[in-house]
Design an enzyme around this catalytic site. Structure first.
Site, PDB file in Angstrom:
ATOM      1  N   ARG A 117     -37.806 -34.639  -8.546  1.00 43.88           N
ATOM      2  CA  ARG A 117     -37.243 -33.730  -7.544  1.00 43.88           C
ATOM      3  C   ARG A 117     -38.254 -32.667  -7.189  1.00 43.88           C
ATOM      4  NH1 ARG A 117     -31.191 -32.473  -9.302  1.00 43.88           N
ATOM      5  NH2 ARG A 117     -32.162 -31.615 -11.151  1.00 43.88           N
TER       6      ARG A 117
ATOM      7  N   GLU B 215     -30.504 -51.375 -22.578  1.00 40.83           N
ATOM      8  CA  GLU B 215     -30.654 -51.247 -24.031  1.00 40.83           C
ATOM      9  C   GLU B 215     -30.607 -49.798 -24.484  1.00 40.83           C
ATOM     10  OE1 GLU B 215     -30.243 -52.028 -27.250  1.00 40.83           O
ATOM     11  OE2 GLU B 215     -31.164 -53.943 -26.728  1.00 40.83           O
TER      12      GLU B 215
ATOM     13  N   VAL C 233     -27.190 -47.245 -25.392  1.00 35.92           N
ATOM     14  CA  VAL C 233     -26.412 -47.136 -26.632  1.00 35.92           C
ATOM     15  C   VAL C 233     -27.349 -47.129 -27.837  1.00 35.92           C
ATOM     16  CG1 VAL C 233     -24.577 -48.140 -28.052  1.00 35.92           C
ATOM     17  CG2 VAL C 233     -24.495 -48.405 -25.569  1.00 35.92           C
TER      18      VAL C 233
ATOM     19  N   GLY D  88     -29.896 -45.417 -28.732  1.00 43.81           N
ATOM     20  CA  GLY D  88     -31.320 -45.094 -28.565  1.00 43.81           C
ATOM     21  C   GLY D  88     -32.264 -46.216 -28.933  1.00 43.81           C
TER      22      GLY D  88
ATOM     23  N   GLY E 272     -32.835 -28.147 -30.906  1.00 47.04           N
ATOM     24  CA  GLY E 272     -32.917 -29.152 -29.843  1.00 47.04           C
ATOM     25  C   GLY E 272     -32.115 -30.414 -30.137  1.00 47.04           C
TER      26      GLY E 272
ATOM     27  N   GLU F  81     -27.267 -30.139 -26.965  1.00 43.76           N
ATOM     28  CA  GLU F  81     -27.476 -29.554 -25.639  1.00 43.76           C
ATOM     29  C   GLU F  81     -26.841 -28.166 -25.585  1.00 43.76           C
ATOM     30  OE1 GLU F  81     -27.923 -31.831 -22.541  1.00 43.76           O
ATOM     31  OE2 GLU F  81     -28.371 -33.573 -23.781  1.00 43.76           O
TER      32      GLU F  81
ATOM     33  N   LYS G 178     -20.095 -45.183 -25.219  1.00 47.10           N
ATOM     34  CA  LYS G 178     -20.976 -46.190 -25.819  1.00 47.10           C
ATOM     35  C   LYS G 178     -20.156 -47.334 -26.414  1.00 47.10           C
ATOM     36  CE  LYS G 178     -24.678 -42.908 -26.817  1.00 47.10           C
ATOM     37  NZ  LYS G 178     -25.115 -41.898 -27.802  1.00 47.10           N
TER      38      LYS G 178
HETATM   39  N1  LIG Z   1     -32.710 -37.835 -24.319  1.00 44.05           N
HETATM   40  C1  LIG Z   1     -32.268 -38.814 -25.084  1.00 44.05           C
HETATM   41  O1  LIG Z   1     -32.521 -38.846 -26.286  1.00 44.05           O
HETATM   42  C2  LIG Z   1     -31.464 -39.937 -24.483  1.00 44.05           C
HETATM   43  C3  LIG Z   1     -31.102 -41.020 -25.294  1.00 44.05           C
HETATM   44  C4  LIG Z   1     -30.402 -42.093 -24.751  1.00 44.05           C
HETATM   45  C5  LIG Z   1     -30.063 -42.050 -23.408  1.00 44.05           C
HETATM   46  N2  LIG Z   1     -30.389 -40.974 -22.632  1.00 44.05           N
HETATM   47  C6  LIG Z   1     -29.994 -40.986 -21.225  1.00 44.05           C
HETATM   48  O2  LIG Z   1     -31.157 -41.041 -20.433  1.00 44.05           O
HETATM   49  C7  LIG Z   1     -30.950 -40.364 -19.202  1.00 44.05           C
HETATM   50  C8  LIG Z   1     -32.027 -39.316 -19.038  1.00 44.05           C
HETATM   51  O3  LIG Z   1     -31.938 -38.432 -20.132  1.00 44.05           O
HETATM   52  P1  LIG Z   1     -33.025 -37.306 -20.394  1.00 44.05           P
HETATM   53  O4  LIG Z   1     -32.786 -36.805 -21.761  1.00 44.05           O
HETATM   54  O5  LIG Z   1     -34.374 -37.812 -20.036  1.00 44.05           O
HETATM   55  O6  LIG Z   1     -32.542 -36.190 -19.346  1.00 44.05           O
HETATM   56  P2  LIG Z   1     -33.419 -35.038 -18.667  1.00 44.05           P
HETATM   57  O7  LIG Z   1     -34.494 -34.617 -19.586  1.00 44.05           O
HETATM   58  O8  LIG Z   1     -32.470 -34.048 -18.133  1.00 44.05           O
HETATM   59  O9  LIG Z   1     -34.124 -35.812 -17.471  1.00 44.05           O
HETATM   60  C9  LIG Z   1     -33.493 -36.179 -16.278  1.00 44.05           C
HETATM   61  C10 LIG Z   1     -34.500 -36.039 -15.198  1.00 44.05           C
HETATM   62  O10 LIG Z   1     -34.003 -36.539 -13.958  1.00 44.05           O
HETATM   63  C11 LIG Z   1     -34.454 -35.678 -12.952  1.00 44.05           C
HETATM   64  N3  LIG Z   1     -33.641 -35.793 -11.739  1.00 44.05           N
HETATM   65  C12 LIG Z   1     -32.377 -35.395 -11.513  1.00 44.05           C
HETATM   66  N4  LIG Z   1     -32.015 -35.704 -10.256  1.00 44.05           N
HETATM   67  C13 LIG Z   1     -33.073 -36.296  -9.676  1.00 44.05           C
HETATM   68  C14 LIG Z   1     -33.328 -36.808  -8.381  1.00 44.05           C
HETATM   69  N5  LIG Z   1     -32.402 -36.798  -7.449  1.00 44.05           N
HETATM   70  N6  LIG Z   1     -34.543 -37.348  -8.143  1.00 44.05           N
HETATM   71  C15 LIG Z   1     -35.488 -37.378  -9.088  1.00 44.05           C
HETATM   72  N7  LIG Z   1     -35.318 -36.883 -10.341  1.00 44.05           N
HETATM   73  C16 LIG Z   1     -34.112 -36.341 -10.600  1.00 44.05           C
HETATM   74  C17 LIG Z   1     -34.365 -34.316 -13.556  1.00 44.05           C
HETATM   75  O11 LIG Z   1     -35.179 -33.445 -12.809  1.00 44.05           O
HETATM   76  P3  LIG Z   1     -35.091 -31.870 -13.015  1.00 44.05           P
HETATM   77  O12 LIG Z   1     -35.965 -31.617 -14.202  1.00 44.05           O
HETATM   78  O13 LIG Z   1     -35.662 -31.367 -11.731  1.00 44.05           O
HETATM   79  O14 LIG Z   1     -33.642 -31.537 -13.228  1.00 44.05           O
HETATM   80  C18 LIG Z   1     -34.885 -34.577 -14.952  1.00 44.05           C
HETATM   81  O15 LIG Z   1     -36.289 -34.459 -15.025  1.00 44.05           O
HETATM   82  C19 LIG Z   1     -29.544 -39.800 -19.285  1.00 44.05           C
HETATM   83  O16 LIG Z   1     -28.658 -40.678 -18.645  1.00 44.05           O
HETATM   84  C20 LIG Z   1     -29.266 -39.765 -20.769  1.00 44.05           C
HETATM   85  O17 LIG Z   1     -27.886 -39.869 -21.060  1.00 44.05           O
HETATM   86  C21 LIG Z   1     -31.096 -39.929 -23.145  1.00 44.05           C
END
Ligand SMILES: NC(=O)c1ccc[n+]([C@@H]2O[C@H](COP(=O)([O-])OP(=O)(O)OC[C@H]3O[C@@H](n4cnc5c(N)ncnc54)[C@H](OP(=O)(O)O)[C@@H]3O)[C@@H](O)[C@H]2O)c1
Ligand SMILES: NC(=O)c1ccc[n+]([C@@H]2O[C@H](COP(=O)([O-])OP(=O)(O)OC[C@H]3O[C@@H](n4cnc5c(N)ncnc54)[C@H](OP(=O)(O)O)[C@@H]3O)[C@@H](O)[C@H]2O)c1
Lengths: 436, 436
Positions: free
Chosen positions: B45, B130, B133, B135, B188, B191, B206
């Site tokens: 973004r 994958e 659910v 990780g 960390g 959230e 999940k």
């Molecule tokens: N973190 C984990 O350990 C984990 C584990 C398993 C699954 N997940 C899943 O993986 C997904 C991502 O998680 P995450 O932890 O990486 O979240 P995150 O750190 O919040 O990353 C999401 C990213 O998407 C960007 N974004 C939002 N809207 C957008 C748009 N319209 N165009 C382009 N970029 C956009 C955000 O940008 P901004 O920075 O500008 O907001 C942010 O950088 C989620 O569905 C989460 O449930 C995460």
């Protein structure tokens, strides 16, 4: 719905389990494969013997391999004969007649894997072998596909169910090795001749297969240093417990700066850690990847239906076409790239050690022993020497157990030799590895 | 060597981990995929913000989704934006422009899975998930491929790392819920708003995905009865320990005669069993299949690199062509067959229960309580009532903890209501499930 015609060669323990899954659960196999998985032929040596084992639909049972080879509609064959020959020749013939292969035969793959895999590639055929390592635990698919984003750094596994059953029983009941083996044979957990299980051969063969997939190294299983559980003394299980450890037959592949370290040996594992708690006929593997971190798998490492579960998953993957894609990928994985160097210089391997000695029960003994260790830069982490009955003569020999801090295998081995030469030490020193 | 051009949409925690694996480890990704896995675009973004996070090769970073949509050479996209919108719309657009999708977004799949999967099929595209659910634990591939010879009978999982971290810390340190949450946020592990984690929503989403794969049932995650850990009292962790149990947020799918039972709830698990020993941010799943028996998986359920490991494995599977074959198989698996009935009548579920009551400390109390339980055919397995300080007045209220033998949820619920109406019982009764 499409149909894949399947043959089984060898209707023993595993083969009849596979036949049962295909025949009794055709609905769900079809649902999970998106096609009918049709058992068309089962090849046996002795038809009468096979009939006593299980009833098959008319026309399925045959004692002629040609019934499979000449049947173009059969595209996938589960090759479930054990041993090297005629298993190898049959497998080559089947591939030459255009069949993709699924097998559970780790001895065959460990011995003739390179030849069979090369031939499969030349012929455009695939070999799937999930059942060859850790029975029902899908460790082959997990290493070669699911963890493919990682550089694996280590694999530690309890890969031989028979050994683990024996050691568990010795530990829990305090019984002698020979008594437990007899019991395991009576219960069907150990073969009439369990040599390959208890001397570490089977675990080394499985480790060679896993390390090949995980590290791209071509390994002759016979080069893997291995110690079995056949010499294990119940006293060591007892002392280990006192120190907070259990002893397990552990297969290890460890990627270090110096190369790939491989070994199979009875090893002290800290009580409460997942591998230490793997009991009886279960198997387990701990894989560490640079991205995923540690992943732990636990399940039944042998037995008719767990092994058949792995074979049928492979039959489905092969029928669906996934195996072929994986097999092509594996070709790049291990064919074109130079194998990783295998660390053959065991002397430089580092680890902690458990030592048990029979020593003279008089002043100065511990000092003499500590001097030998310190001369080899080995420091002592803990000692067990139980008070002896004071009514007994003080010059009797008593057991002394020492846990060391980290040292090299070379230093530990030299120190052990020196200790065995001391006048206060009687007989040979038991030395086991320790993992924390 | 062939090349697959890849785009990442959303360069947050997971997205930047995926970019790092593709950029820093191109060699091994190519070795494991049999082709170059080329990161061609990363859509964000805010370009300035992204530049602060990581450095990408020239021309990769863009804030225009059209740069991906209009680039025909990009065939696979890792869609790593969280939340429902714009994630859903972006995913549809990407599929409509011919891209196969890899995603980690469980909330999106739990909410809009059927729509997205149907659309993918119409368009001949695939969705791999994958990472959605558990990780780094490859549980999706294991259920949908590796265990495909089985009728799965049950799944039990610790699927939310945040909840497990909080409960582990409460248990080990005896701290209050609120204190541990604050600590988890500081580290960390939680959230800023951890509601969806601690109230059981994330685990239920999940579980819905896993149960869909394992049992062919289409499940609205919102229909899964769920209790979070947000109401957990450290006292219950203490009493559980005294009884030989730990409390974990357990997600369960159980296939019974009456249908599929689903639940997410804090549950007492026997100390020493694998699920009870899963600590902190780890996840674990125990699956039982009719052929394979029990299989246990343990690993990091979240975090940048473990999750990226799962995403990149999916990218490789998709590039190689395996995902497409699995996706076609899954169509049969869950599309054409009627979903299994879901057991909605929780009252008939059987289990053991842990009850904690605040009761009047005088003769007759235990009798009155035992009568209520026996009126509902619930028998008592064990009781904890500690001796109170005799200097205190005997009419003070004291805690009473009861473990029951097996009873139905209905009987336990009615008995609980009755107990709360007794004059010797003060306030509400804590009731938790027990798994042995
Ligand atoms: N973190 C984990 O350990 C984990 C584990 C398993 C699954 N997940 C899943 O993986 C997904 C991502 O998680 P995450 O932890 O990486 O979240 P995150 O750190 O919040 O990353 C999401 C990213 O998407 C960007 N974004 C939002 N809207 C957008 C748009 N319209 N165009 C382009 N970029 C956009 C955000 O940008 P901004 O920075 O500008 O907001 C942010 O950088 C989620 O569905 C989460 O449930 C995460
Ligand atoms: N059992 C397990 O738990 C397990 C687990 C993992 C892997 N495996 C592997 O699976 C393979 C099979 O094991 P198993 O336990 O099923 O052994 P098994 O019970 O001894 O079965 C082998 C079968 O092959 C048959 N056979 C031998 N030569 C044949 C020939 N020329 N033509 C047709 N049939 C022939 C044997 O027939 P006869 O009965 O006439 O001798 C026997 O029925 C072995 O490689 C083993 O290492 C087994």
């Amino acid at each position: 719905m499409e149909k894949t015609n399947i043959a089984i060669v060898g209707l023993g323990t595993v083969g009849s389990g596979v036949a049962r899954l295909l025949l009794d659960h055709g609905d769900r196999t079809a649902r999970h494969a998106g096609r009918t998985m049709w058992l068309r032929k089962a090849v046996v040596r002795d038809i009468e013997k096979a009939k006593q084992r299980m009833t098959l639909p008319d026309g399925v049972l045959t004692d002629s391999l040609d019934d499979v080879i000449n049947d173009e509609e059969i595209t996938v064959v589960a090759q479930l004969i054990g041993g090297l020959e005629p298993a190898r020749t049959i497998m080559l013939k089947l591939m030459e007649s255009g069949k993709d292969i699924v097998t559970a035969n780790k001895a065959l793959l460990a011995e003739h894997g390179p030849e069979l895999f090369d031939r499969a590639r030349q012929l455009g055929r695939s070999i799937a072998f999930e059942a060859s390592v850790a029975g029902g635990i899908p460790i082959i698919a997990n290493i070669s596909q699911c963890l493919s984003a990682n550089q694996l750094q280590s694999l530690e596994g309890i890969l031989n169910g028979t050994s683990n059953f024996i050691v568990s029983q010795m530990d829990e009941k305090g019984s002698d090795y020979a008594d437990v083996v007899a019991e395991a044979q009576r219960l069907g957990y150990a073969e009439a001749d369990p040599t390959m299980d208890v001397d570490g051969t089977d675990a080394a063969q499985k480790l060679a297969i896993l390390a090949h997939l995980a590290f791209g190294a071509t390994i002759n299983w016979n080069d893997i240093p291995r110690i079995g559980i056949d010499g294990l003394d119940p006293a060591d299980l007892r002392y280990a417990r006192e120190l907070g450890y259990r002893i397990k037959l552990l297969a290890v592949a460890n990627l270090t700066e110096a190369g790939l370290e491989l070994s199979v040996a009875p090893t002290l594992l800290k009580i409460g850690t997942p591998l230490a708690e793997v009991r009886n006929a279960f198997n387990a593997i701990r894989a560490v990847g640079d991205a995923v971190g540690p992943v732990f798998y636990h399940g039944l490492g042998a037995g008719q239906m767990p092994t058949a579960s792995a074979v049928v998953a492979d039959l489905i993957d092969t029928a669906v076409g996934r195996t072929k894609l994986t097999f092509q990928t594996l070709e790049y994985f291990c064919g074109e790239n130079p194998p990783r160097a295998i660390q053959r210089d065991a002397a430089s391997l580092k680890g902690r050690f458990y030592l048990r000695l029979l020593v003279a029960n008089h002043p100065g003994t511990l000092g003499a022993i500590a001097n030998v260790l310190s001369d080899h830069s080995i420091s002592i982490a803990s000692v067990i020497q139980h008070e002896t009955d004071t009514s007994e003569s003080t010059d009797r020999m008593v057991p002394l157990v020492i846990m060391t801090h980290e040292a090299t295998e070379g230093a530990a081995s030299e120190a052990t030799n020196k200790l065995e030469g001391l006048s206060v030490v009687s007989g040979s020193v038991v030395r086991l590895r320790v993992k924390d």
